[in-house]
Design a protein around this motif. Structure first.
Motif, mmCIF file in Angstrom:
data_model
loop_
_atom_site.group_PDB
_atom_site.id
_atom_site.type_symbol
_atom_site.label_atom_id
_atom_site.label_comp_id
_atom_site.label_asym_id
_atom_site.label_seq_id
_atom_site.Cartn_x
_atom_site.Cartn_y
_atom_site.Cartn_z
ATOM 1 N N ALA A 82 2.156 -0.965 -8.808
ATOM 2 C CA ALA A 82 1.983 -2.433 -8.349
ATOM 3 C C ALA A 82 2.575 -2.348 -6.976
ATOM 4 C CB ALA A 82 2.480 -3.462 -9.085
ATOM 5 N N TRP A 83 3.989 -1.806 -6.938
ATOM 6 C CA TRP A 83 4.533 -1.936 -5.483
ATOM 7 C C TRP A 83 3.809 -0.893 -4.576
ATOM 8 C CZ3 TRP A 83 8.314 -4.942 -3.707
ATOM 9 C CH2 TRP A 83 9.009 -5.923 -4.503
ATOM 10 N N LEU A 84 3.485 0.069 -5.239
ATOM 11 C CA LEU A 84 2.670 1.228 -4.256
ATOM 12 C C LEU A 84 1.285 0.796 -3.788
ATOM 13 C CD1 LEU A 84 3.423 4.429 -6.269
ATOM 14 C CD2 LEU A 84 4.479 3.902 -4.088
ATOM 15 N N HIS A 85 0.740 0.035 -4.557
ATOM 16 C CA HIS A 85 -0.651 -0.525 -4.307
ATOM 17 C C HIS A 85 -0.420 -1.498 -3.422
ATOM 18 C CE1 HIS A 85 -4.785 -2.081 -5.159
ATOM 19 N NE2 HIS A 85 -4.099 -3.241 -5.247
ATOM 20 N N MET A 86 0.615 -2.450 -3.612
ATOM 21 C CA MET A 86 0.788 -3.538 -2.320
ATOM 22 C C MET A 86 1.241 -2.839 -1.158
ATOM 23 S SD MET A 86 3.342 -6.803 -2.301
ATOM 24 C CE MET A 86 4.863 -5.540 -2.505
ATOM 25 N N ILE A 87 2.050 -2.095 -1.237
ATOM 26 C CA ILE A 87 2.659 -1.615 0.262
ATOM 27 C C ILE A 87 1.607 -0.793 0.691
ATOM 28 C CG2 ILE A 87 4.143 0.356 1.053
ATOM 29 C CD1 ILE A 87 6.493 -0.732 -1.189
ATOM 30 N N GLY A 88 0.637 0.116 -0.007
ATOM 31 C CA GLY A 88 -0.342 0.707 0.765
ATOM 32 C C GLY A 88 -1.309 0.059 1.349
ATOM 33 N N ASN A 89 -1.724 -1.216 0.615
ATOM 34 C CA ASN A 89 -2.655 -2.180 1.259
ATOM 35 C C ASN A 89 -1.955 -2.994 2.422
ATOM 36 O OD1 ASN A 89 -4.815 -1.649 -0.272
ATOM 37 N ND2 ASN A 89 -4.011 -2.906 -2.027
ATOM 38 N N VAL A 90 -0.722 -2.796 2.512
ATOM 39 C CA VAL A 90 -0.190 -3.678 3.737
ATOM 40 C C VAL A 90 -0.338 -2.624 4.881
ATOM 41 C CG1 VAL A 90 2.064 -4.383 4.601
ATOM 42 C CG2 VAL A 90 1.455 -5.454 2.619
ATOM 43 N N VAL A 91 -0.008 -1.439 4.571
ATOM 44 C CA VAL A 91 -0.063 -0.497 5.717
ATOM 45 C C VAL A 91 -1.594 -0.231 6.359
ATOM 46 C CG1 VAL A 91 0.084 2.198 6.046
ATOM 47 C CG2 VAL A 91 1.773 1.006 5.087
ATOM 48 N N VAL A 92 -2.636 -0.385 5.224
ATOM 49 C CA VAL A 92 -4.014 -0.261 5.637
ATOM 50 C C VAL A 92 -4.348 -1.433 6.535
ATOM 51 C CG1 VAL A 92 -6.454 -0.506 4.835
ATOM 52 C CG2 VAL A 92 -4.808 1.089 3.693
ATOM 53 N N VAL A 93 -3.907 -2.696 6.140
ATOM 54 C CA VAL A 93 -4.110 -3.690 6.990
ATOM 55 C C VAL A 93 -3.460 -3.894 8.465
ATOM 56 C CG1 VAL A 93 -3.687 -6.067 7.256
ATOM 57 C CG2 VAL A 93 -4.484 -5.349 5.203
ATOM 58 N N LEU A 94 -2.139 -3.048 8.288
ATOM 59 C CA LEU A 94 -1.500 -3.022 9.553
ATOM 60 C C LEU A 94 -2.262 -2.174 10.657
ATOM 61 C CD1 LEU A 94 2.269 -2.991 8.543
ATOM 62 C CD2 LEU A 94 1.069 -4.770 9.868
ATOM 63 N N ILE A 95 -2.784 -0.795 10.082
ATOM 64 C CA ILE A 95 -3.440 0.223 10.792
ATOM 65 C C ILE A 95 -4.649 -0.519 11.568
ATOM 66 C CG2 ILE A 95 -4.936 2.330 10.532
ATOM 67 C CD1 ILE A 95 -2.636 3.220 8.564
ATOM 68 N N GLU A 96 -5.428 -1.171 10.556
ATOM 69 C CA GLU A 96 -6.751 -1.636 11.170
ATOM 70 C C GLU A 96 -6.390 -2.859 11.733
ATOM 71 O OE1 GLU A 96 -8.781 0.142 10.542
ATOM 72 O OE2 GLU A 96 -9.960 0.198 8.677
ATOM 73 N N ALA A 97 -5.442 -3.652 11.942
ATOM 74 C CA ALA A 97 -5.037 -4.707 12.891
ATOM 75 C C ALA A 97 -4.698 -4.134 14.184
ATOM 76 C CB ALA A 97 -3.791 -5.810 12.228
ATOM 77 N N VAL A 98 -3.813 -3.202 14.150
ATOM 78 C CA VAL A 98 -3.622 -2.448 15.489
ATOM 79 C C VAL A 98 -4.884 -2.001 15.949
ATOM 80 C CG1 VAL A 98 -2.362 -0.575 16.598
ATOM 81 C CG2 VAL A 98 -1.176 -1.927 14.910
ATOM 82 N N SER A 99 -5.682 -1.019 15.269
ATOM 83 C CA SER A 99 -6.874 -0.690 15.705
ATOM 84 C C SER A 99 -8.046 -1.774 16.404
ATOM 85 C CB SER A 99 -7.744 0.045 14.659
ATOM 86 O OG SER A 99 -8.880 0.631 14.956
ATOM 87 N N LEU A 100 -7.893 -2.799 15.571
ATOM 88 C CA LEU A 100 -8.846 -3.720 16.371
ATOM 89 C C LEU A 100 -8.318 -4.356 17.548
ATOM 90 C CD1 LEU A 100 -11.224 -5.691 16.163
ATOM 91 C CD2 LEU A 100 -10.011 -7.284 14.756
ATOM 92 N N TRP A 101 -6.999 -4.475 17.558
ATOM 93 C CA TRP A 101 -6.259 -5.002 18.929
ATOM 94 C C TRP A 101 -6.484 -3.945 20.010
ATOM 95 C CZ3 TRP A 101 -1.215 -2.975 20.559
ATOM 96 C CH2 TRP A 101 -0.619 -3.864 21.807
ATOM 97 N N ARG A 102 -6.209 -2.868 19.676
ATOM 98 C CA ARG A 102 -6.330 -1.729 20.870
ATOM 99 C C ARG A 102 -7.999 -1.526 21.379
ATOM 100 N NH1 ARG A 102 -3.001 -2.047 23.686
ATOM 101 N NH2 ARG A 102 -3.817 -0.088 24.738
ATOM 102 N N ARG A 103 -8.869 -1.979 20.299
ATOM 103 C CA ARG A 103 -10.315 -1.693 20.799
ATOM 104 C C ARG A 103 -10.652 -2.768 21.520
ATOM 105 N NH1 ARG A 103 -13.439 0.890 16.438
ATOM 106 N NH2 ARG A 103 -12.030 1.997 15.043
ATOM 107 N N LEU A 104 -10.068 -4.116 21.308
ATOM 108 C CA LEU A 104 -10.345 -5.220 22.014
ATOM 109 C C LEU A 104 -9.628 -5.154 23.668
ATOM 110 C CD1 LEU A 104 -9.797 -8.163 19.446
ATOM 111 C CD2 LEU A 104 -12.096 -7.302 20.394
ATOM 112 N N VAL A 105 -8.696 -4.608 23.702
ATOM 113 C CA VAL A 105 -7.960 -4.564 24.932
ATOM 114 C C VAL A 105 -8.390 -3.273 25.778
ATOM 115 C CG1 VAL A 105 -5.454 -3.559 26.083
ATOM 116 C CG2 VAL A 105 -5.820 -5.288 24.088
ATOM 117 N N GLN A 106 -8.475 -1.960 24.982
ATOM 118 C CA GLN A 106 -9.026 -0.915 25.732
ATOM 119 C C GLN A 106 -10.742 -0.717 25.837
ATOM 120 O OE1 GLN A 106 -5.643 1.768 24.126
ATOM 121 N NE2 GLN A 106 -6.876 2.846 25.309
ATOM 122 N N GLY A 107 -11.454 -1.490 24.864
ATOM 123 C CA GLY A 107 -12.932 -1.383 24.755
ATOM 124 C C GLY A 107 -13.163 -0.084 24.031
#
Length: 153
Positions: A82-107
């Motif tokens: 359960a801990w690995l599942h939760m932490i792994g999903n938090v990491v995915v969301v952080l990766i995708e959030a950073v990716s979207l932010w950089r896409r919006l800034v850099q195009g």
């Protein structure tokens, strides 16, 4: 009794009902990033941004349901999976959030290669996280009716 799902509808846990949506959107982002890497069509970077945005919204909803289950039963919190599942999903969301932010800034220039690599990394982590979610249901019986027929709600 099996560990119960705190958030359910008619005995059916909500978290597993929601998780296919962010998974599909994040895999869709990888696909549109790959197509964009082979095309100059401006549709594909826009499609990737929409996929990422929708994936993050649905991931937030799935995370709320999952966190409710996680906090609702001590036996779930005691599971390493359960801990690995939760932490792994938090990491995915952080990766995708950073990716979207950089896409919006850099195009669209951000997508190849960095956005594409982040999408690939997120999808690879989703495979691990899905495996851990599977372990919780099929090995630890989280949210599954117990052998007496009582609902694990």
């Amino acid at each position: 009794m099996n560990p119960k799902s705190t958030l359910s509808i008619a005995g059916h846990p909500i978290h597993p009902m929601l998780i296919p949506f962010p998974v599909a959107f994040f895999v869709g982002t990888l696909v549109t990033d790959i197509v964009h890497s082979q095309s100059d069509n401006p549709f594909w970077p826009a499609a990737s941004n929409w996929m990422l945005g929708a994936g993050l919204v649905m991931a937030a909803l799935a995370a709320l349901a999952g966190l409710t289950d996680f906090l609702g039963d001590d036996r779930i919190r005691a599971l390493r999976d359960a801990w690995l599942h939760m932490i792994g999903n938090v990491v995915v969301v952080l990766i995708e959030a950073v990716s979207l932010w950089r896409r919006l800034v850099q195009g669209p220039d951000f997508i190849v290669p960095t956005g594409l690599v982040l999408s690939l990394l997120a999808v690879a982590l989703l495979l691990f996280n899905g495996w851990k979610g599977w372990e919780m249901v099929y090995r630890h019986r989280v949210g599954v009716k117990d052998e007496t027929g009582n609902s694990a709600r």
